[in-house]
Design a protein around this motif. Sequence first.
Motif, mmCIF file in Angstrom:
data_model
loop_
_atom_site.group_PDB
_atom_site.id
_atom_site.type_symbol
_atom_site.label_atom_id
_atom_site.label_comp_id
_atom_site.label_asym_id
_atom_site.label_seq_id
_atom_site.Cartn_x
_atom_site.Cartn_y
_atom_site.Cartn_z
ATOM 1 N N MET A 65 1.917 -0.845 -8.807
ATOM 2 C CA MET A 65 0.831 -0.835 -9.780
ATOM 3 C C MET A 65 0.370 0.599 -10.030
ATOM 4 S SD MET A 65 0.224 -4.224 -10.080
ATOM 5 C CE MET A 65 -1.490 -4.558 -10.505
ATOM 6 N N ILE A 66 -0.081 0.870 -11.254
ATOM 7 C CA ILE A 66 -0.741 2.144 -11.514
ATOM 8 C C ILE A 66 -2.156 2.029 -10.953
ATOM 9 C CG2 ILE A 66 -1.521 1.518 -13.845
ATOM 10 C CD1 ILE A 66 -0.170 4.978 -12.774
ATOM 11 N N SER A 67 -2.611 3.068 -10.257
ATOM 12 C CA SER A 67 -3.787 2.910 -9.413
ATOM 13 C C SER A 67 -4.642 4.169 -9.392
ATOM 14 C CB SER A 67 -3.331 2.576 -7.978
ATOM 15 O OG SER A 67 -4.383 2.601 -7.062
ATOM 16 N N SER A 68 -5.929 3.978 -9.160
ATOM 17 C CA SER A 68 -6.816 5.107 -8.891
ATOM 18 C C SER A 68 -7.903 4.667 -7.933
ATOM 19 C CB SER A 68 -7.431 5.657 -10.183
ATOM 20 O OG SER A 68 -8.305 4.714 -10.781
ATOM 21 N N VAL A 69 -8.319 5.585 -7.073
ATOM 22 C CA VAL A 69 -9.407 5.351 -6.126
ATOM 23 C C VAL A 69 -10.366 6.528 -6.208
ATOM 24 C CG1 VAL A 69 -10.060 5.076 -3.705
ATOM 25 C CG2 VAL A 69 -7.945 4.040 -4.547
ATOM 26 N N GLY B 8 -2.133 7.333 -8.788
ATOM 27 C CA GLY B 8 -0.676 7.273 -8.798
ATOM 28 C C GLY B 8 -0.192 5.843 -8.816
ATOM 29 N N ILE B 9 0.985 5.639 -8.260
ATOM 30 C CA ILE B 9 1.516 4.291 -8.081
ATOM 31 C C ILE B 9 1.173 3.829 -6.663
ATOM 32 C CG2 ILE B 9 3.629 2.932 -7.831
ATOM 33 C CD1 ILE B 9 3.040 3.426 -10.713
ATOM 34 N N GLU B 10 0.727 2.569 -6.556
ATOM 35 C CA GLU B 10 0.495 1.953 -5.249
ATOM 36 C C GLU B 10 1.048 0.536 -5.278
ATOM 37 O OE1 GLU B 10 -2.972 1.249 -1.867
ATOM 38 O OE2 GLU B 10 -3.381 2.480 -3.639
ATOM 39 N N TYR C 75 0.799 -1.235 0.000
ATOM 40 C CA TYR C 75 0.000 0.000 0.000
ATOM 41 C C TYR C 75 0.826 1.276 0.000
ATOM 42 C CZ TYR C 75 -3.609 -3.394 1.377
ATOM 43 O OH TYR C 75 -4.439 -4.483 1.465
ATOM 44 N N ASP C 76 2.168 1.208 -0.097
ATOM 45 C CA ASP C 76 2.934 2.432 -0.368
ATOM 46 C C ASP C 76 2.326 3.121 -1.578
ATOM 47 O OD1 ASP C 76 4.720 1.769 1.640
ATOM 48 O OD2 ASP C 76 6.467 1.591 0.323
ATOM 49 N N GLN C 77 2.127 4.430 -1.523
ATOM 50 C CA GLN C 77 1.466 5.108 -2.639
ATOM 51 C C GLN C 77 1.870 6.575 -2.713
ATOM 52 O OE1 GLN C 77 -2.946 5.889 -1.391
ATOM 53 N NE2 GLN C 77 -2.229 4.153 -0.143
#
Length: 202
Positions: free
Chosen positions: A105-109, A96-98, A78-80
Amino acid sequence: MESKEYKSITLDDFRWLNEPTNWNLCDSVLKVTTDDKTDFWQGTWYNFHFNTGHLFGIDIKDDFTFEACIEADFMALYDQAGLMLYVNEKQWIKTGIEYNDGQAMISSVLTNGVSDWATGIFNGNPKKFWLRLSSVGNIVCVKYSTDKVKWALLRLCPFKKKEDDTCFVGFMCCTPQRSGLNVKFSEFSITVPIDDVLHGDN
């Protein structure tokens, strides 16, 4: 801040939501070391609610495109780090990256009461990448790049705001399970969006 003022914005105009213990701002470069148990999340799956992540941002009223370079060495679950558009604890989007499933991983929430989460394989060097977040009306468009030349769509989503809502947008980083992620944010810009943020900037 209104669009006519975008060119005058500097990082000295930004402020913290959840200021970290250690950070430095010099020559338009922000360096942050994350504190422990920091995150933004509302409910889904884990049934916990966090509004403790670090966000260094500025209030924006009009449509905008926010772009920046992010550098970090993601190693723990979960580093992000990336960008965030924040209205309140229950309405925001971060991207961002998580670090998840043993890789960055490239990520969005997107959170509207509760949080969703979408990730994908990042085909580049996750230690240095670029993000572009555009807010146009009630739509948010997020793109990412490995070289600041070619941009890929990460997310297009509704993001409904009240007519008089001001959004808080800026640099986000969190480490829910540790402290000590060193993040560098640079090359930031805030501009008026182009006419076609979905297809017009590649």
